[in-house]
Write a protein that holds these residues in place. Sequence first.
Motif, PDB file in Angstrom:
ATOM      1  N   LEU A 191     -23.808  11.470 -12.218  1.00 24.50           N
ATOM      2  CA  LEU A 191     -22.821  11.976 -11.267  1.00 24.50           C
ATOM      3  C   LEU A 191     -22.956  11.291  -9.911  1.00 24.50           C
ATOM      4  CD1 LEU A 191     -22.866  15.874 -11.795  1.00 24.50           C
ATOM      5  CD2 LEU A 191     -21.170  14.238 -12.637  1.00 24.50           C
ATOM      6  N   ASP A 192     -21.861  10.753  -9.416  1.00 18.93           N
ATOM      7  CA  ASP A 192     -21.712  10.317  -8.027  1.00 18.93           C
ATOM      8  C   ASP A 192     -22.739   9.282  -7.573  1.00 18.93           C
ATOM      9  OD1 ASP A 192     -19.402  11.889  -7.389  1.00 18.93           O
ATOM     10  OD2 ASP A 192     -20.679  13.664  -7.388  1.00 18.93           O
ATOM     11  N   SER A 193     -23.217   8.460  -8.460  1.00 17.27           N
ATOM     12  CA  SER A 193     -24.082   7.341  -8.101  1.00 17.27           C
ATOM     13  C   SER A 193     -23.934   6.267  -9.174  1.00 17.27           C
ATOM     14  CB  SER A 193     -25.551   7.767  -8.021  1.00 17.27           C
ATOM     15  OG  SER A 193     -26.396   6.656  -7.768  1.00 17.27           O
ATOM     16  N   PRO A 194     -23.603   5.037  -8.713  1.00 23.92           N
ATOM     17  CA  PRO A 194     -23.613   4.542  -7.339  1.00 23.92           C
ATOM     18  C   PRO A 194     -22.310   4.763  -6.563  1.00 23.92           C
ATOM     19  CG  PRO A 194     -23.181   2.740  -8.832  1.00 23.92           C
ATOM     20  CD  PRO A 194     -23.432   3.955  -9.700  1.00 23.92           C
ATOM     21  N   PHE A 195     -21.286   5.333  -7.202  1.00 20.19           N
ATOM     22  CA  PHE A 195     -20.026   5.579  -6.512  1.00 20.19           C
ATOM     23  C   PHE A 195     -19.643   7.049  -6.669  1.00 20.19           C
ATOM     24  CE2 PHE A 195     -19.991   1.069  -7.583  1.00 20.19           C
ATOM     25  CZ  PHE A 195     -19.699   0.516  -6.349  1.00 20.19           C
ATOM     26  N   ALA A 196     -19.117   7.610  -5.606  1.00 23.99           N
ATOM     27  CA  ALA A 196     -18.811   9.037  -5.587  1.00 23.99           C
ATOM     28  C   ALA A 196     -17.353   9.258  -5.217  1.00 23.99           C
ATOM     29  CB  ALA A 196     -19.722   9.762  -4.589  1.00 23.99           C
ATOM     30  N   GLY A 197     -16.885  10.479  -5.490  1.00 25.79           N
ATOM     31  CA  GLY A 197     -15.555  10.872  -5.064  1.00 25.79           C
ATOM     32  C   GLY A 197     -14.496  10.617  -6.112  1.00 25.79           C
ATOM     33  N   THR A 198     -13.273  10.984  -5.761  1.00 29.03           N
ATOM     34  CA  THR A 198     -12.124  10.827  -6.647  1.00 29.03           C
ATOM     35  C   THR A 198     -10.933  10.362  -5.829  1.00 29.03           C
ATOM     36  OG1 THR A 198     -11.279  13.082  -6.343  1.00 29.03           O
ATOM     37  CG2 THR A 198     -12.929  12.758  -8.075  1.00 29.03           C
ATOM     38  N   TYR A 199      -9.877   9.972  -6.540  1.00 32.78           N
ATOM     39  CA  TYR A 199      -8.621   9.625  -5.873  1.00 32.78           C
ATOM     40  C   TYR A 199      -7.584  10.697  -6.147  1.00 32.78           C
ATOM     41  CZ  TYR A 199      -4.258   7.266  -4.703  1.00 32.78           C
ATOM     42  OH  TYR A 199      -3.040   6.950  -4.164  1.00 32.78           O
ATOM     43  N   VAL A 200      -7.049  11.270  -5.065  1.00 33.83           N
ATOM     44  CA  VAL A 200      -5.939  12.215  -5.135  1.00 33.83           C
ATOM     45  C   VAL A 200      -4.961  11.822  -4.030  1.00 33.83           C
ATOM     46  CG1 VAL A 200      -5.228  14.632  -4.858  1.00 33.83           C
ATOM     47  CG2 VAL A 200      -7.388  14.092  -6.006  1.00 33.83           C
ATOM     48  N   PRO A 201      -3.675  11.673  -4.329  1.00 39.59           N
ATOM     49  CA  PRO A 201      -2.718  11.348  -3.271  1.00 39.59           C
ATOM     50  C   PRO A 201      -2.823  12.343  -2.111  1.00 39.59           C
ATOM     51  CG  PRO A 201      -1.673  11.127  -5.401  1.00 39.59           C
ATOM     52  CD  PRO A 201      -3.024  11.749  -5.657  1.00 39.59           C
ATOM     53  N   LEU A 202      -2.657  11.829  -0.904  1.00 43.49           N
ATOM     54  CA  LEU A 202      -2.866  12.645   0.288  1.00 43.49           C
ATOM     55  C   LEU A 202      -1.986  13.894   0.316  1.00 43.49           C
ATOM     56  CD1 LEU A 202      -3.290   9.943   3.073  1.00 43.49           C
ATOM     57  CD2 LEU A 202      -5.041  11.486   2.164  1.00 43.49           C
ATOM     58  N   GLU A 203      -0.818  13.823  -0.303  1.00 40.85           N
ATOM     59  CA  GLU A 203       0.074  14.986  -0.321  1.00 40.85           C
ATOM     60  C   GLU A 203      -0.562  16.197  -0.994  1.00 40.85           C
ATOM     61  OE1 GLU A 203       2.927  11.428  -0.404  1.00 40.85           O
ATOM     62  OE2 GLU A 203       0.845  11.888  -0.896  1.00 40.85           O
ATOM     63  N   PHE A 204      -1.527  15.943  -1.870  1.00 40.26           N
ATOM     64  CA  PHE A 204      -2.157  17.030  -2.633  1.00 40.26           C
ATOM     65  C   PHE A 204      -3.628  17.215  -2.299  1.00 40.26           C
ATOM     66  CE2 PHE A 204       1.091  14.874  -5.216  1.00 40.26           C
ATOM     67  CZ  PHE A 204       1.973  15.908  -5.435  1.00 40.26           C
ATOM     68  N   HIS A 205      -4.187  16.279  -1.577  1.00 38.94           N
ATOM     69  CA  HIS A 205      -5.633  16.255  -1.383  1.00 38.94           C
ATOM     70  C   HIS A 205      -6.126  17.464  -0.579  1.00 38.94           C
ATOM     71  CE1 HIS A 205      -9.554  14.887   0.260  1.00 38.94           C
ATOM     72  NE2 HIS A 205      -9.665  14.394  -0.951  1.00 38.94           N
ATOM     73  N   GLY A 206      -7.026  18.204  -1.192  1.00 34.62           N
ATOM     74  CA  GLY A 206      -7.638  19.337  -0.517  1.00 34.62           C
ATOM     75  C   GLY A 206      -6.755  20.541  -0.355  1.00 34.62           C
ATOM     76  N   THR A 207      -5.553  20.515  -0.918  1.00 30.86           N
ATOM     77  CA  THR A 207      -4.621  21.626  -0.726  1.00 30.86           C
ATOM     78  C   THR A 207      -4.057  22.189  -2.028  1.00 30.86           C
ATOM     79  OG1 THR A 207      -2.734  20.109  -0.464  1.00 30.86           O
ATOM     80  CG2 THR A 207      -3.916  20.755   1.535  1.00 30.86           C
ATOM     81  N   ASP A 208      -3.985  21.384  -3.075  1.00 26.21           N
ATOM     82  CA  ASP A 208      -3.344  21.834  -4.313  1.00 26.21           C
ATOM     83  C   ASP A 208      -4.356  21.778  -5.455  1.00 26.21           C
ATOM     84  OD1 ASP A 208      -1.729  22.365  -6.503  1.00 26.21           O
ATOM     85  OD2 ASP A 208      -0.030  21.235  -5.711  1.00 26.21           O
ATOM     86  N   ALA A 209      -4.887  22.930  -5.810  1.00 24.61           N
ATOM     87  CA  ALA A 209      -5.921  23.003  -6.845  1.00 24.61           C
ATOM     88  C   ALA A 209      -5.365  22.765  -8.237  1.00 24.61           C
ATOM     89  CB  ALA A 209      -6.612  24.359  -6.785  1.00 24.61           C
ATOM     90  N   PHE A 213       0.813  -1.221   0.000  1.00 24.08           N
ATOM     91  CA  PHE A 213       0.000   0.000   0.000  1.00 24.08           C
ATOM     92  C   PHE A 213       0.845   1.268   0.000  1.00 24.08           C
ATOM     93  CE2 PHE A 213      -2.445   3.417   1.861  1.00 24.08           C
ATOM     94  CZ  PHE A 213      -3.708   3.283   1.300  1.00 24.08           C
ATOM     95  N   ARG A 214       1.781   1.368   0.929  1.00 20.29           N
ATOM     96  CA  ARG A 214       2.561   2.606   1.054  1.00 20.29           C
ATOM     97  C   ARG A 214       3.475   2.837  -0.149  1.00 20.29           C
ATOM     98  NH1 ARG A 214       2.942   0.691   6.530  1.00 20.29           N
ATOM     99  NH2 ARG A 214       1.263   1.653   7.743  1.00 20.29           N
ATOM    100  N   PRO A 215       4.175   1.812  -0.673  1.00 20.29           N
ATOM    101  CA  PRO A 215       4.959   2.053  -1.897  1.00 20.29           C
ATOM    102  C   PRO A 215       4.099   2.510  -3.072  1.00 20.29           C
ATOM    103  CG  PRO A 215       5.692   0.041  -0.823  1.00 20.29           C
ATOM    104  CD  PRO A 215       4.445   0.464  -0.117  1.00 20.29           C
ATOM    105  N   TYR A 216       2.914   1.949  -3.199  1.00 25.06           N
ATOM    106  CA  TYR A 216       2.001   2.347  -4.272  1.00 25.06           C
ATOM    107  C   TYR A 216       1.612   3.814  -4.098  1.00 25.06           C
ATOM    108  CZ  TYR A 216      -2.018   1.804  -7.494  1.00 25.06           C
ATOM    109  OH  TYR A 216      -2.908   1.910  -8.530  1.00 25.06           O
ATOM    110  N   ALA A 217       1.202   4.184  -2.888  1.00 23.48           N
ATOM    111  CA  ALA A 217       0.784   5.559  -2.636  1.00 23.48           C
ATOM    112  C   ALA A 217       1.922   6.536  -2.906  1.00 23.48           C
ATOM    113  CB  ALA A 217       0.293   5.697  -1.192  1.00 23.48           C
ATOM    114  N   SER A 218       3.127   6.169  -2.496  1.00 28.19           N
ATOM    115  CA  SER A 218       4.279   7.032  -2.718  1.00 28.19           C
ATOM    116  C   SER A 218       4.573   7.194  -4.200  1.00 28.19           C
ATOM    117  CB  SER A 218       5.507   6.443  -2.001  1.00 28.19           C
ATOM    118  OG  SER A 218       6.658   7.215  -2.255  1.00 28.19           O
TER     119      SER A 218
END
Length: 263
Positions: free
Chosen positions: A205-223, A129-134
């Motif tokens: 939109l967003d049904s039956p699955f919602a959201g996106t994947y963004v690495p945590l280093e950028f999530h919610g901080t880098d537009a 998991f962690r090597p993949y995320a990195s």
Amino acid sequence: MTDPTASFELLAGAADSPVLLHVPHSARTVPADVREGIVLDDAELERELDHITDAHTAEIAARAAALAGRRPWRFVNRLSRLVVDPERFPDDREEMLAVGMGAVYTRTTHRGELRPADTDPEPLLARYFRPYASAMAEAVAGRLAATGRAVVIDVHSYPAAPLPYELHGSGPRPPVCLGTDAFHTPPELTRAAREAFAGCGETGLDSPFAGTYVPLEFHGTDARVGALMVEIRRDTYMTEPGGPAGPGLERLAGALAALADGV
């Protein structure tokens, strides 16, 4: 490029492409030592892989990359999500833990036992998991450095009928579902996706699955990092569950290529 013997692979695109097609759930491979921790017999495991695998999505992404005017980059998981699911949070922030399907699954799609509930997830998190995320974070950083922005397009599929593990399975199940994020999915990205997939049936939109994947280093901080999840209903391009692809695959690949070129 990532070592091809690793559990994931980064496939280079055009130097000036900001697009990263992320394919996390297309593989069926479960290493032998990981298999030892799974309680299903061989036939049961094959059936579970039929249901849980986003079959042929790596092929859709590969074909899209070949068709695109500007080849997007691809980040492809080469192991089954039954090893680890790289798109889950490895802690209690992830609601899928409630059904035993956090970063390391303990339950099946039909809520049966996959691994003992007291399985220690740490060895699998550390090894996979962690090597993949990195590596995924590095891939996004590479697109930012090269082009000033990154667009992560997740390529998924889902069954025509809801499976018991789905927490939000009672809503619409359109041929193409677009998962969005309030911070990382600008309106122009959603609009481009609707236009690209217009020939593939209804787009929801967003049904039956919602959201996106963004690495945590950028999530919610880098537009500068845009993100969109493309969920394709499986009966539009393959025989369910786990069967061969059909002619719909080429149409979807063309739409995905148009989206990559359009952003």
